[in-house]
Design an enzyme around this catalytic site. Structure first.
Site, short mmCIF file in Angstrom:
data_model
loop_
_atom_site.label_atom_id
_atom_site.label_comp_id
_atom_site.label_asym_id
_atom_site.label_seq_id
_atom_site.Cartn_x
_atom_site.Cartn_y
_atom_site.Cartn_z
N ALA A 65 -26.96 -4.72 -14.78
CA ALA A 65 -26.92 -3.59 -13.86
C ALA A 65 -26.03 -2.52 -14.47
O ALA A 65 -25.14 -2.81 -15.27
CB ALA A 65 -26.38 -4.06 -12.51
N GLY A 109 -27.74 -8.57 -14.75
CA GLY A 109 -29.01 -8.22 -14.12
C GLY A 109 -30.19 -8.27 -15.08
O GLY A 109 -31.33 -8.44 -14.65
N GLU A 112 -31.16 -11.76 -14.95
CA GLU A 112 -31.72 -12.00 -13.61
C GLU A 112 -33.13 -11.40 -13.50
O GLU A 112 -34.01 -11.99 -12.87
CB GLU A 112 -30.78 -11.42 -12.55
CG GLU A 112 -29.47 -12.22 -12.49
CD GLU A 112 -28.37 -11.51 -11.72
OE1 GLU A 112 -28.13 -10.32 -12.02
OE2 GLU A 112 -27.76 -12.13 -10.84
N GLU A 132 -20.81 -11.25 -15.48
CA GLU A 132 -20.21 -10.47 -14.39
C GLU A 132 -18.77 -10.88 -14.12
O GLU A 132 -17.96 -10.06 -13.69
CB GLU A 132 -21.04 -10.64 -13.11
CG GLU A 132 -22.39 -9.97 -13.13
CD GLU A 132 -23.52 -10.85 -13.65
OE1 GLU A 132 -23.23 -11.86 -14.32
OE2 GLU A 132 -24.69 -10.52 -13.39
#
Ligand code: CAA
Length: 258
Positions: A65, A109, A112, A132
């Site tokens: 992200a 992300g 993911e 993260e």
């Protein structure tokens, strides 16, 4: 929708989406995820497309992200905007198979997103991780849920708690990745897989995807019953008649996706 953060290209019955923020290692901003969602939905609705490939570039599938975009979020802003859920979860509703062709970093992300695809094909230089914890947060797009289902609890704990990366070999051994190929062959392999799928009966392919995903949401008995009922329904397909007739007549089937 016009796209500036992704590129889209159709080859035969395969839709190809290339994440296109190379300077930021394809960091997944809300705008990029909106564009990705729109492109996925457009291919899903297009009867001329039978499978979709998502890829990045040689250095990064996606490094997670977008940290710059989210660094100043408040709890209230993230909650009210339903961050992640609103822009990232379109892919979960895509009914055609989606293949992630991963080279370089698939982190946070990015990993993911790869795990939300149906098949992950990795180049030899691929690196998978959930770093993260280094940023003072936890995975927020399914990392703590899909990773243990893919690789088991021990590796998921290790990867999420220490932020270490798995290389392609480890990811393949662990079950996150279905095939590893040399970097220069990545797109050829991903397209070959997508073309094979797209040449099969579309409703059958969609039902296989739905049935395998059901395995993660149901008991074994319920899942097998779901599979059995879908299997029964396929005797209503013209493609079933054609596929079985072609086998017995020793010829290639011509599927009409009906
Ligand atoms: N968000 C925003 N920008 C990013 C980014 C990210 N996730 N990852 C890399 N970038 C940017 C860098 O800031 C840098 O920008 P500048 O050139 O403007 O400085 C550029 O991309 C290149 O990155 P690096 O210079 O860091 O490249 P490197 O080769 O030295 O390192 C890397 C590569 C190890 C992948 C490193 O970039 C890195 O650690 N990135 C962050 C990975 C990460 O923490 N991902 C998780 C994000 S949070 C998340 O994803 C939450 C969730 O679950 C949804």
């Amino acid at each position: 929708m016009s796209y500036d953060l992704i590129k889209v290209q159709q080859k035969g019955r395969v839709g190809i989406i290339t994440l296109n923020r190379p300077k930021q290692l394809n960091a997944l901003s809300p705008e990029l995820m909106q564009q990705l969602g729109a492109a996925l939905q457009a291919y899903d609705a297009d009867e001329g497309v039978g499978a979709i490939v998502i890829t990045g570039n040689e250095k990064a599938f996606a490094a997670g992200a977008d940290i710059a975009a989210m660094k100043d979020y408040s709890y209230m802003a993230a909650f009210l905007a339903d961050y992640i859920t609103r822009d990232w979860e379109h892919i979960r509703r895509i009914r055609k198979p989606v293949i992630a062709a991963v080279a370089g970093y698939a982190l946070g992300g990015g990993n993911e997103l790869a795990m939300m695809c149906d098949i992950v094909i990795a180049a030899e230089n691929a690196r998978f991780g959930q770093p993260e914890v280094n940023l003072g947060v936890m995975p927020g797009a399914g990392g703590t849920q899909r990773l243990p289902r893919a690789v088991g609890k021990a590796k998921a704990m290790d990867v999420c708690l220490t932020a270490r990366m798995m290389d392609a070999q480890e990811a393949e051994r662990a079950g996150l990745v279905s095939r590893i190929v040399p970097l220069e062959k990545l797109m050829d392999e991903a397209l070959a897989v997508a073309e094979k799928i797209a040449g099969c009966s579309l409703p059958v392919v969609m039902m296989i995807k739905e049935s395998i995903n059901r395995a993660y949401e149901s008991t074994l008995a319920e899942g097998v019953l779901f599979e059995r009922r879908l299997f029964h329904s396929q005797f209503a397909l013209a493609d079933q008649k054609e596929g079985m007739a072609a086998f017995l007549e020793k010829r290639k089937p011509t599927f009409k996706h009906r």
